[in-house]
Design an enzyme around this catalytic site. Structure first.
Site, mmCIF file in Angstrom:
data_model
loop_
_atom_site.group_PDB
_atom_site.id
_atom_site.type_symbol
_atom_site.label_atom_id
_atom_site.label_comp_id
_atom_site.label_asym_id
_atom_site.label_seq_id
_atom_site.Cartn_x
_atom_site.Cartn_y
_atom_site.Cartn_z
ATOM 1 N N ARG A 91 30.235 -8.164 13.867
ATOM 2 C CA ARG A 91 29.537 -7.107 13.145
ATOM 3 C C ARG A 91 28.042 -7.352 13.077
ATOM 4 N NH1 ARG A 91 28.895 -2.600 13.516
ATOM 5 N NH2 ARG A 91 31.157 -2.568 13.796
ATOM 6 N N LYS A 98 6.110 2.534 9.223
ATOM 7 C CA LYS A 98 7.276 3.076 8.510
ATOM 8 C C LYS A 98 8.543 2.431 9.065
ATOM 9 C CE LYS A 98 4.894 7.422 7.547
ATOM 10 N NZ LYS A 98 4.822 8.872 7.789
ATOM 11 N N ASP A 108 -4.789 14.297 11.577
ATOM 12 C CA ASP A 108 -3.614 14.437 10.726
ATOM 13 C C ASP A 108 -3.203 15.896 10.540
ATOM 14 O OD1 ASP A 108 -1.593 13.391 8.939
ATOM 15 O OD2 ASP A 108 -2.786 14.222 7.301
ATOM 16 N N LYS A 153 -6.982 6.078 5.139
ATOM 17 C CA LYS A 153 -6.161 7.267 4.935
ATOM 18 C C LYS A 153 -6.788 8.153 3.852
ATOM 19 C CE LYS A 153 -2.239 7.324 6.390
ATOM 20 N NZ LYS A 153 -1.628 7.999 7.563
ATOM 21 N N GLU A 205 -8.473 8.509 9.306
ATOM 22 C CA GLU A 205 -7.741 9.775 9.333
ATOM 23 C C GLU A 205 -8.646 10.933 8.943
ATOM 24 O OE1 GLU A 205 -3.665 10.164 7.411
ATOM 25 O OE2 GLU A 205 -4.909 11.289 5.989
#
Length: 306
Positions: free
Chosen positions: A123, A158, A240, A190, A219
């Site tokens: 597994r 992410k 963006d 950002k 950004e």
């Protein structure tokens, strides 16, 4: 009947396997430690089903098979799982290189050794290989969608906690490009940084002053911000959530002001259905968080030979 899981010491791993991890850009000790931790999580007090149903001296051979077409990754992690449980008492054959395109029904690796140990490691081996093959397969689909254009697909931060290095490795296996690995290796300004600093240019210049040798990405959400940044000397700008017409205008503005020297990256909810439309605008990169944050696992199975 012993139930304790005893794993193979790192020093006893085959030297070629350690060298393969290094060549893949994976730190061998940390990678092996992660595999061992996964086994300990899965087998805290023995594989009770295998202990009860399989004689201690039973030996077998099992095959990993692809149950759908795609690109495999993480088979090196699968081998580590079997080595951790069985050490030298396992034979690994037919392992295709990570990054290989496979068809449904293809055998990608075979393992032979004590049957109990094979099923104890099964597994964990599959969890790594199925997930990372899912990342590689998704990335390869984007690479195929962008074929013939100048744009490349990028990953993001992410990623699943603790799996960033492995997921980014799988992106490379699929033909994608890694973006920054952490908050330290690249500065990315950002929207919240822009608000806190009072604008895109003040934010860019603050980072450049504090870390003059660090690569800076900023950004923007409109062409006015882009123009100001290009004049200020920013060499990588993230566009963006722009539509295709605005991105096309951004590429033209970059050509006008810098002769195209600044790198332009498209980002924000982009789907593979729009891949070629976005690439046609002339951007250099398309960043896709979905490569890692919500990827579908690839269907691999392990079957004992009768």
């Amino acid at each position: 009947m012993s139930t304790e899981l005893t794993t193979t010491p790192y020093a006893a791993l085959p030297a070629p396997l350690v060298a393969e991890l290094e060549a893949a850009g994976l730190e061998p000790r940390a990678t092996y430690a992660a595999v061992v931790a996964a086994l300990v999580e899965d087998v805290p007090d023995g594989d009770v089903t295998s202990l009860a149903t399989i004689p201690a001296d039973a030996r077998g051979t099992a095959d990993f098979g692809a149950r759908e077409p795609g690109t495999v990754a993480g088979l090196v992690l699968a081998e580590l799982a079997f080595r951790a449980v069985l050490g030298d008492d396992v034979e690994i054959t037919g392992r295709v290189p990570d990054g290989t395109a496979v068809a449904a029904g293809d055998a990608v690796m075979s393992v032979a050794g004590p049957t109990r140990g094979l099923l104890t490691a099964e597994r964990v081996a599959l969890n790594y290989a199925c997930h990372l093959s899912g990342v590689a397969t998704a990335t390869a689909a984007w690479v195929a969608a962008l074929e013939g254009t100048a744009a490349r697909v990028l990953d993001t931060r992410k990623t699943l906690p603790g799996l960033r290095a492995l997921q980014k490795y799988a992106v490379r296996c699929g033909g994608g490009v890694n973006h920054r690995f952490s908050l330290s290796d690249v500065a990315m300004v950002k929207d919240n940084h822009v608000v806190a600093a009072g604008g895109v240019v003040p934010a860019f210049e603050a980072v450049r002053a504090a870390y003059p040798d660090l690569h800076v990405v900023v950004e923007v959400t409109d062409l006015d911000q882009l123009r100001a940044l290009l004049v200020a000397g920013c060499s990588w700008v993230l566009l963006d959530n722009m539509d295709a017409a605005t991105m096309t205008a951004a590429v033209a503005l970059n050509a006008e002001l810098t002769q195209g020297r600044a790198t332009l990256e498209a980002s924000g909810g982009l789907t593979i259905e729009r891949a070629r439309e976005v690439a046609a605008t002339g951007v250099d990169y398309i960043s896709v968080g979905a490569l890692t944050h919500s990827v579908k696992v690839f269907d691999l199975g392990l079957d004992l030979r009768g």
